[in-house]
Design a protein around this motif. Structure first.
Motif, PDB file in Angstrom:
ATOM      1  N   VAL A 204       0.858  -1.183   0.000  1.00 47.64           N
ATOM      2  CA  VAL A 204       0.000   0.000   0.000  1.00 47.64           C
ATOM      3  C   VAL A 204       0.899   1.240   0.000  1.00 47.64           C
ATOM      4  CG1 VAL A 204      -1.735   1.321   1.261  1.00 47.64           C
ATOM      5  CG2 VAL A 204      -1.880  -1.183   1.175  1.00 47.64           C
ATOM      6  N   VAL A 205       0.741   2.058  -1.043  1.00 53.00           N
ATOM      7  CA  VAL A 205       1.544   3.269  -1.208  1.00 53.00           C
ATOM      8  C   VAL A 205       0.626   4.469  -1.030  1.00 53.00           C
ATOM      9  CG1 VAL A 205       3.033   4.566  -2.780  1.00 53.00           C
ATOM     10  CG2 VAL A 205       3.062   2.055  -2.819  1.00 53.00           C
ATOM     11  N   LEU A 206       1.016   5.391  -0.165  1.00 52.10           N
ATOM     12  CA  LEU A 206       0.191   6.554   0.146  1.00 52.10           C
ATOM     13  C   LEU A 206       0.658   7.769  -0.645  1.00 52.10           C
ATOM     14  CD1 LEU A 206      -1.185   7.625   3.553  1.00 52.10           C
ATOM     15  CD2 LEU A 206       0.040   9.306   2.179  1.00 52.10           C
ATOM     16  N   ASN A 207      -0.288   8.459  -1.266  1.00 49.76           N
ATOM     17  CA  ASN A 207      -0.035   9.664  -2.049  1.00 49.76           C
ATOM     18  C   ASN A 207      -0.941  10.787  -1.540  1.00 49.76           C
ATOM     19  OD1 ASN A 207      -1.198  10.746  -5.237  1.00 49.76           O
ATOM     20  ND2 ASN A 207       0.709  11.413  -4.306  1.00 49.76           N
ATOM     21  N   GLY A 208      -0.423  12.009  -1.566  1.00 54.01           N
ATOM     22  CA  GLY A 208      -1.266  13.156  -1.245  1.00 54.01           C
ATOM     23  C   GLY A 208      -0.786  13.956  -0.054  1.00 54.01           C
ATOM     24  N   GLY A 209      -0.417  15.215  -0.284  1.00 55.34           N
ATOM     25  CA  GLY A 209      -0.146  16.142   0.804  1.00 55.34           C
ATOM     26  C   GLY A 209       1.191  16.005   1.501  1.00 55.34           C
ATOM     27  N   ILE A 210       2.049  15.109   1.071  1.00 58.37           N
ATOM     28  CA  ILE A 210       3.344  14.934   1.733  1.00 58.37           C
ATOM     29  C   ILE A 210       4.335  15.937   1.153  1.00 58.37           C
ATOM     30  CG2 ILE A 210       5.261  13.352   2.159  1.00 58.37           C
ATOM     31  CD1 ILE A 210       3.245  11.056   1.951  1.00 58.37           C
ATOM     32  N   VAL A 211       4.829  16.840   2.006  1.00 64.76           N
ATOM     33  CA  VAL A 211       5.725  17.897   1.530  1.00 64.76           C
ATOM     34  C   VAL A 211       7.007  17.998   2.339  1.00 64.76           C
ATOM     35  CG1 VAL A 211       3.833  19.255   0.560  1.00 64.76           C
ATOM     36  CG2 VAL A 211       4.541  19.654   2.922  1.00 64.76           C
ATOM     37  N   THR A 212       7.144  17.219   3.413  1.00 64.44           N
ATOM     38  CA  THR A 212       8.355  17.283   4.235  1.00 64.44           C
ATOM     39  C   THR A 212       8.905  15.887   4.493  1.00 64.44           C
ATOM     40  OG1 THR A 212       7.237  17.075   6.393  1.00 64.44           O
ATOM     41  CG2 THR A 212       7.404  19.303   5.429  1.00 64.44           C
ATOM     42  N   ILE A 213      10.176  15.849   4.857  1.00 62.98           N
ATOM     43  CA  ILE A 213      10.824  14.582   5.211  1.00 62.98           C
ATOM     44  C   ILE A 213      10.118  13.962   6.420  1.00 62.98           C
ATOM     45  CG2 ILE A 213      12.986  13.475   5.873  1.00 62.98           C
ATOM     46  CD1 ILE A 213      13.030  14.747   3.091  1.00 62.98           C
ATOM     47  N   GLU A 214       9.775  14.800   7.386  1.00 62.45           N
ATOM     48  CA  GLU A 214       9.144  14.307   8.613  1.00 62.45           C
ATOM     49  C   GLU A 214       7.800  13.639   8.314  1.00 62.45           C
ATOM     50  OE1 GLU A 214      12.263  16.983   9.329  1.00 62.45           O
ATOM     51  OE2 GLU A 214      10.422  17.378   8.171  1.00 62.45           O
ATOM     52  N   GLN A 215       6.999  14.264   7.455  1.00 60.31           N
ATOM     53  CA  GLN A 215       5.714  13.671   7.074  1.00 60.31           C
ATOM     54  C   GLN A 215       5.928  12.327   6.397  1.00 60.31           C
ATOM     55  OE1 GLN A 215       4.309  17.089   4.729  1.00 60.31           O
ATOM     56  NE2 GLN A 215       2.392  16.936   5.871  1.00 60.31           N
ATOM     57  N   ALA A 216       6.885  12.266   5.500  1.00 59.99           N
ATOM     58  CA  ALA A 216       7.141  11.029   4.762  1.00 59.99           C
ATOM     59  C   ALA A 216       7.530   9.898   5.710  1.00 59.99           C
ATOM     60  CB  ALA A 216       8.237  11.262   3.719  1.00 59.99           C
ATOM     61  N   LEU A 217       8.445  10.183   6.615  1.00 60.00           N
ATOM     62  CA  LEU A 217       8.899   9.148   7.545  1.00 60.00           C
ATOM     63  C   LEU A 217       7.772   8.704   8.472  1.00 60.00           C
ATOM     64  CD1 LEU A 217      12.449  10.519   8.451  1.00 60.00           C
ATOM     65  CD2 LEU A 217      11.848   8.742   6.781  1.00 60.00           C
ATOM     66  N   GLU A 218       6.933   9.656   8.873  1.00 55.75           N
ATOM     67  CA  GLU A 218       5.794   9.313   9.734  1.00 55.75           C
ATOM     68  C   GLU A 218       4.831   8.382   9.013  1.00 55.75           C
ATOM     69  OE1 GLU A 218       2.145  11.536  12.156  1.00 55.75           O
ATOM     70  OE2 GLU A 218       3.656  12.715  11.084  1.00 55.75           O
ATOM     71  N   GLN A 219       4.544   8.659   7.752  1.00 57.89           N
ATOM     72  CA  GLN A 219       3.618   7.813   7.006  1.00 57.89           C
ATOM     73  C   GLN A 219       4.204   6.429   6.745  1.00 57.89           C
ATOM     74  OE1 GLN A 219       0.451   8.402   6.493  1.00 57.89           O
ATOM     75  NE2 GLN A 219       0.788  10.326   7.604  1.00 57.89           N
ATOM     76  N   LEU A 220       5.504   6.359   6.587  1.00 61.76           N
ATOM     77  CA  LEU A 220       6.132   5.060   6.331  1.00 61.76           C
ATOM     78  C   LEU A 220       6.107   4.141   7.548  1.00 61.76           C
ATOM     79  CD1 LEU A 220       9.087   6.126   4.028  1.00 61.76           C
ATOM     80  CD2 LEU A 220       7.201   4.581   3.437  1.00 61.76           C
ATOM     81  N   GLU A 221       5.657   4.655   8.674  1.00 63.89           N
ATOM     82  CA  GLU A 221       5.413   3.781   9.826  1.00 63.89           C
ATOM     83  C   GLU A 221       4.113   3.000   9.653  1.00 63.89           C
ATOM     84  OE1 GLU A 221       7.406   3.254  12.293  1.00 63.89           O
ATOM     85  OE2 GLU A 221       8.902   4.812  11.897  1.00 63.89           O
ATOM     86  N   GLN A 222       3.267   3.443   8.738  1.00 59.13           N
ATOM     87  CA  GLN A 222       1.930   2.861   8.574  1.00 59.13           C
ATOM     88  C   GLN A 222       1.730   2.140   7.247  1.00 59.13           C
ATOM     89  OE1 GLN A 222      -0.411   3.111  10.970  1.00 59.13           O
ATOM     90  NE2 GLN A 222       0.688   4.491  12.333  1.00 59.13           N
ATOM     91  N   VAL A 223       2.502   2.505   6.218  1.00 60.45           N
ATOM     92  CA  VAL A 223       2.291   1.952   4.882  1.00 60.45           C
ATOM     93  C   VAL A 223       3.630   1.499   4.303  1.00 60.45           C
ATOM     94  CG1 VAL A 223       0.223   3.328   4.415  1.00 60.45           C
ATOM     95  CG2 VAL A 223       2.481   4.262   3.843  1.00 60.45           C
ATOM     96  N   ASP A 224       3.566   0.886   3.133  1.00 57.47           N
ATOM     97  CA  ASP A 224       4.768   0.307   2.533  1.00 57.47           C
ATOM     98  C   ASP A 224       5.582   1.296   1.708  1.00 57.47           C
ATOM     99  OD1 ASP A 224       4.230  -2.614   3.211  1.00 57.47           O
ATOM    100  OD2 ASP A 224       2.390  -2.055   2.166  1.00 57.47           O
TER     101      ASP A 224
END
Length: 319
Positions: A204-224
């Protein structure tokens, strides 16, 4: 964070933006990022100028072809052509909300026909040996909510696909422009997280609204994986920074990227192209850095000239 997958870091397919020159540029920034073409309709693939529409530099790989269509046989044929051209993945667009796409009965309106999406993906998978994936929204018009998304994916996954990319906004087919559909419907990351919990076997790959490194790393705790869209285009250096944060190879410096793009642009011009075909994708390279404004101004004012050459990239470099 999950173990690294081929979809850990992706750049979204973006109409008028992610052409072959943009993808070459992004590949220099992040050697292992997964790149996607602009959406190409099945009719264009089957009947159009394939070199112009589908040609790419081998350096872009891994690169995926995104198709737009709703006829299983035509999608299978177009997927086969894409695989023969060397694409590493064939992706089906089930997320675009534009009027033109709706008239062709594909894009986001296909979320209203999950069984058809399943059949399209199954036909594509039967036609090629490379992975077949789908990019979708969390809902469309009145069809929304976690239950709807889970039921949609439950049906679609019967095709045998193992990867789904989800733009974490619903699409409104009437009343909002494509640009507004990228900004106004609220983000609902929790629905994508729930999708991963319900289907742990899927990438599962998440798209939408990610604009910072911190946001990206946070989301990667939940998705692939995460897919960057406008952020990667407007601030492309984020691809290098995020690759480094994920332990992936990345560009050493902006100046090294400019040097490589100068050589690439020279070959493009020798082949009959124009500098602005390449340079327009590089305007954001120094985003947030001293001299960023002068870099953008120098390129914007000069790259469209008929005599503009690749030396302009060095002339425009911030001091």
């Amino acid at each position: 964070m999950p173990a690294a997958s081929p979809y850990l870091l992706c750049v979204a397919p973006m109409m008028d933006w992610t052409d072959r020159h943009c993808r070459y540029f992004h590949r220099l920034l992040a050697p292992e990022v997964r790149l996607y073409t602009e959406m190409v309709t099945t009719g264009a693939v089957i009947h159009g100028d394939r070199e112009r529409l589908l040609g790419f530099d081998p350096a872009e790989r891994p690169v995926a072809l995104q198709l737009g269509g709703s006829e299983p046989d035509e999608l299978a044929r177009a997927a086969r052509i894409g695989a023969e051209c060397g694409y590493d993945e064939i992706n089906l667009n089930v997320g675009c909300p534009s009027d033109r796409v709706q008239k062709g009965r594909f894009g986001a309106c296909l979320m209203k026909e999950p069984a058809l999406v399943r059949d399209c993906l199954a036909a594509m998978r039967a036609a090629v040996d490379v992975p077949v994936t789908v990019k979708t929204r969390i809902g469309v018009d009145e069809l929304e909510g976690e239950d709807f998304l889970l039921e949609f994916v439950d049906t679609v996954s019967e095709s045998g696909i193992d990867t789904i990319i989800v733009h974490a906004r619903k699409a409104w087919l009437q009343g909002l422009s494509p640009k507004e559909n990228r900004e106004i419907p609220p983000l609902a990351y929790e629905q994508v997280h729930a999708l991963k919990r319900r289907f742990p076997e899927l990438n599962v790959v998440l798209n939408g609204g990610i604009v910072t490194i911190e946001q990206a790393l946070e989301q990667l705790e939940q998705v692939d994986g995460i897919m960057l869209g406008r952020a990667a285009y407007q601030n492309p250096w984020i691809l290098a920074e995020l690759s480094g944060a994920l332990g992936l190879p990345s560009a050493g410096s902006r100046h090294a990227v400019v040097e490589a793009m100068q050589a690439y642009a020279r070959l493009h011009i020798e082949g009959g192209g124009r500098l602005h075909h390449v340079g327009r994708h590089m305007l954001g390279l120094f985003h947030g850095q001293p001299g960023a404004r002068s870099w953008r101004r120098m390129l914007s004012q000069n790259m469209h000239r008929a005599d503009a050459g690749p030396e302009l990239f060095f002339d425009a470099l911030p001091e």
